[in-house]
Design an enzyme around this catalytic site. Sequence first.
Site, PDB file in Angstrom:
ATOM      1  N   THR A  88      50.030  36.648  33.276  1.00 55.16           N
ATOM      2  CA  THR A  88      49.354  36.671  31.978  1.00 55.16           C
ATOM      3  C   THR A  88      49.403  38.104  31.465  1.00 55.16           C
ATOM      4  OG1 THR A  88      47.886  34.872  32.634  1.00 55.16           O
ATOM      5  CG2 THR A  88      47.223  36.192  30.740  1.00 55.16           C
ATOM      6  N   LYS A  94      48.488  31.334  26.422  1.00 49.24           N
ATOM      7  CA  LYS A  94      47.647  31.584  27.587  1.00 49.24           C
ATOM      8  C   LYS A  94      46.399  32.377  27.208  1.00 49.24           C
ATOM      9  CE  LYS A  94      46.259  31.689  31.832  1.00 49.24           C
ATOM     10  NZ  LYS A  94      47.000  32.245  32.965  1.00 49.24           N
ATOM     11  N   LYS A 135      40.365  40.805  32.436  1.00 53.26           N
ATOM     12  CA  LYS A 135      41.640  41.359  31.968  1.00 53.26           C
ATOM     13  C   LYS A 135      42.232  40.491  30.860  1.00 53.26           C
ATOM     14  CE  LYS A 135      45.294  40.125  33.758  1.00 53.26           C
ATOM     15  NZ  LYS A 135      46.395  39.163  33.498  1.00 53.26           N
TER      16      LYS A 135
END
Length: 298
Positions: A96, A171, A239
């Site tokens: 990601t 995502k 994150k």
Amino acid sequence: MKKIGFIGLGTMGTPMVSNLLKKGYPVTVYNRTASKAEDLVKEGAKAVSTPREAAENNDVVITMVSDDNSIVDVYEGEQGLLKGLHQGSVVIDCSTISPSLSKKLAGQIGELGGSFLDAPVTGSSPAAVSGTLVFMVGGPADVLKAVMDIFDTLGKKVLHMGDNGTGSVAKLAHNTMVGINNLALAEGFAIASKSGLPADAFLELVQLGSAGSKAAELKGQKIIDHDFSNQFSLQLMLKDLKLASSLTDGASIPSPMLNLAKSLFQAGQTQGYGEEDLSAVVKIYETWIGQTIAGKKL
């Protein structure tokens, strides 16, 4: 059968490699901490000492690492995988990362005669083990079709989102909702628990009612049991929320719930829960109400 190089042997990468080996693919593996490859070598993988070696002489290279900085190091480092690619190489990044970096990598790999797919996953570690991941893919449709056998080995569904970068966007939008949904579950639990409701009964209500969600299904009992063993860590969730926030800022998209979620997961990281499962964000609420969700006083 395609020869595969695989870089990144963490919570997700290790079971993914294991599934490829069970299917009969020859797999070369690289991980910064070399000891993580030992069990996979016993299963039949070949371990190498650089990303470049993982790319050399292989048809497909798959990367599954933690963040943009790690990706840049793996791809562009002195012994990075870009130096090991050849004409016709296909690189699949399941990490990601920011959409802008995905697009940059696609351009770099295209200049070397290869192809790139940004293909992040959802499903966390149980789905990686069972081979039931869901992939959201950005990149050329013909390239995706050519490596569909690999995706079919690793997952149950592949969703083609469009050009390079769109898999990464999908995502981040998805994980924005994951973060928000987990906070909604924690907040509902906190209201119920502080008011004296039994946690098991409240969770059953949530799962049967309109508040039902994957968060409740996957994390509800973990929260009640105070089982924060890591399936997808709080620090990785943070994150992803930071990446999503950068994306929305750049596109001038109002995102108040994303920003609140980012703040609360940041608080969880600050309080030392980063390496625990993302459901550990509930501990912030438990501190506020002075008891665990199961009713035990703190």
